[in-house]
Design a protein around this motif. Structure first.
Motif, PDB file in Angstrom:
ATOM      1  N   ILE A  41       0.839  -1.192   0.000  1.00 26.59           N
ATOM      2  CA  ILE A  41       0.000   0.000   0.000  1.00 26.59           C
ATOM      3  C   ILE A  41       0.882   1.253   0.000  1.00 26.59           C
ATOM      4  O   ILE A  41       1.827   1.337   0.787  1.00 26.59           O
ATOM      5  N   ASN A  42       0.559   2.195  -0.871  1.00 25.49           N
ATOM      6  CA  ASN A  42       1.143   3.531  -0.797  1.00 25.49           C
ATOM      7  C   ASN A  42       0.059   4.411  -0.197  1.00 25.49           C
ATOM      8  O   ASN A  42      -0.930   4.737  -0.851  1.00 25.49           O
ATOM      9  N   LYS A  43       0.239   4.789   1.050  1.00 31.04           N
ATOM     10  CA  LYS A  43      -0.805   5.508   1.788  1.00 31.04           C
ATOM     11  C   LYS A  43      -1.203   6.809   1.096  1.00 31.04           C
ATOM     12  O   LYS A  43      -0.384   7.460   0.462  1.00 31.04           O
ATOM     13  N   ASP A  44      -2.461   7.150   1.261  1.00 34.18           N
ATOM     14  CA  ASP A  44      -3.009   8.377   0.689  1.00 34.18           C
ATOM     15  C   ASP A  44      -2.920   9.483   1.733  1.00 34.18           C
ATOM     16  O   ASP A  44      -3.719   9.540   2.653  1.00 34.18           O
ATOM     17  N   SER A  45      -1.880  10.310   1.606  1.00 34.88           N
ATOM     18  CA  SER A  45      -1.734  11.435   2.520  1.00 34.88           C
ATOM     19  C   SER A  45      -1.147  12.620   1.760  1.00 34.88           C
ATOM     20  O   SER A  45      -0.615  12.468   0.662  1.00 34.88           O
ATOM     21  N   PHE A  46      -1.224  13.785   2.349  1.00 36.48           N
ATOM     22  CA  PHE A  46      -0.726  14.997   1.713  1.00 36.48           C
ATOM     23  C   PHE A  46       0.769  14.887   1.405  1.00 36.48           C
ATOM     24  O   PHE A  46       1.238  15.358   0.385  1.00 36.48           O
ATOM     25  N   PHE A  47       1.519  14.246   2.274  1.00 32.58           N
ATOM     26  CA  PHE A  47       2.971  14.160   2.125  1.00 32.58           C
ATOM     27  C   PHE A  47       3.423  12.964   1.297  1.00 32.58           C
ATOM     28  O   PHE A  47       4.602  12.808   1.030  1.00 32.58           O
ATOM     29  N   SER A  48       2.527  12.096   0.898  1.00 34.00           N
ATOM     30  CA  SER A  48       2.903  10.904   0.131  1.00 34.00           C
ATOM     31  C   SER A  48       3.133  11.239  -1.332  1.00 34.00           C
ATOM     32  O   SER A  48       2.515  12.153  -1.881  1.00 34.00           O
ATOM     33  N   ARG A  49       4.009  10.491  -1.973  1.00 32.55           N
ATOM     34  CA  ARG A  49       4.319  10.640  -3.394  1.00 32.55           C
ATOM     35  C   ARG A  49       4.323   9.271  -4.060  1.00 32.55           C
ATOM     36  O   ARG A  49       4.328   8.235  -3.398  1.00 32.55           O
ATOM     37  N   VAL A  50       4.363   9.261  -5.371  1.00 34.98           N
ATOM     38  CA  VAL A  50       4.401   8.015  -6.146  1.00 34.98           C
ATOM     39  C   VAL A  50       5.660   7.230  -5.775  1.00 34.98           C
ATOM     40  O   VAL A  50       6.749   7.794  -5.695  1.00 34.98           O
ATOM     41  N   ALA A  51       5.496   5.930  -5.540  1.00 37.76           N
ATOM     42  CA  ALA A  51       6.636   5.038  -5.304  1.00 37.76           C
ATOM     43  C   ALA A  51       7.080   4.517  -6.667  1.00 37.76           C
ATOM     44  O   ALA A  51       6.309   3.862  -7.363  1.00 37.76           O
ATOM     45  N   LYS A  52       8.295   4.810  -7.048  1.00 40.39           N
ATOM     46  CA  LYS A  52       8.784   4.473  -8.388  1.00 40.39           C
ATOM     47  C   LYS A  52       9.607   3.191  -8.377  1.00 40.39           C
ATOM     48  O   LYS A  52      10.364   2.937  -7.447  1.00 40.39           O
ATOM     49  N   ASP A  53       9.435   2.405  -9.432  1.00 40.00           N
ATOM     50  CA  ASP A  53      10.225   1.184  -9.670  1.00 40.00           C
ATOM     51  C   ASP A  53      10.191   0.216  -8.491  1.00 40.00           C
ATOM     52  O   ASP A  53      11.206  -0.343  -8.092  1.00 40.00           O
ATOM     53  N   CYS A  54       8.996  -0.021  -7.946  1.00 36.98           N
ATOM     54  CA  CYS A  54       8.848  -0.944  -6.812  1.00 36.98           C
ATOM     55  C   CYS A  54       9.013  -2.391  -7.273  1.00 36.98           C
ATOM     56  O   CYS A  54       8.505  -2.778  -8.329  1.00 36.98           O
TER      57      CYS A  54
END
Length: 191
Positions: free
Chosen positions: A63-76
């Motif tokens: 999970i990539n949490k949905d928050s103001f400070f979160s960004r796209v996780a690249k090349d996971c």
């Protein structure tokens, strides 16, 4: 004299912009990843293949949490680092291997981006009703693990260490405990 001041001012502005882009923003705005495995209908599923053979899958949720400070996780990408039995002994021979993403059909354990608020399921292990051992999806497990031997992943409790890697975040690691019984349909996570 004023040309030097303009040059100094522009240099300072460029330095501040570069520090902000490359240092300050990544400190606060980065992927907020979480991996979980729950005994629910999403992480544990009984499914039939195209030949109508029943299997039970244990999957983990990335999970990539949905928050103001979160960004796209690249090349996971996700790897299984090791497997240990309930006594803490390593299952040998075993080499770390990439785990496959349920949503993608390339079976390579490839690298994918994970948008803010998005999650994906990752195949961990599965079992068959007629065979009482665990399998990892298309993952080149050494034959010694499938033969009748002490290191076979037969009924028992196992600890599996998982790691998630990517190009714009520090790796995260978690250990999951699973239990395989002598009866089909009881493969699950152990708390």
């Amino acid at each position: 004299m004023s040309v030097e001041l303009w040059a100094l001012g522009i240099s300072i502005i460029a330095l501040i912009a570069t520090l902000t882009r490359d240092f300050f923003i990544p400190i606060f705005f980065k992927p907020r990843l979480k991996i979980e495995g729950l005994d629910d209908g999403e992480c544990i599923q009984n499914v039939s293949d195209n030949l109508n053979n029943l299997t039970r899958w244990v999957r983990i949720k990335l999970i990539n949490k949905d928050s103001f400070f979160s960004r796209v996780a690249k090349d996971c990408y996700v790897k299984l680092l090791w497997v240990k039995n309930d006594n803490g002994s390593n299952i040998n021979p075993f080499e770390s291997l990439p785990l496959t993403w349920v949503s993608y059909d390339d079976f390579s354990g490839g690298k994918y981006d994970l948008s803010v608020g998005e999650y994906h399921m990752i195949d961990l292990v599965h079992e068959f009703p007629q065979r009482r051992f665990l399998r990892f999806k298309l993952a080149g497990i050494p034959l010694e693990l499938i033969k009748e031997s002490e290191s076979k992943l037969s009924p028992g409790t196992y600890n599996l260490k998982i790691a998630v890697y990517g190009s714009n975040f520090k790796p995260i690691r978690k250990i999951f405990k699973i239990k395989l019984t002598n009866k089909f349909g009881e493969l699950n996570f152990v708390k």
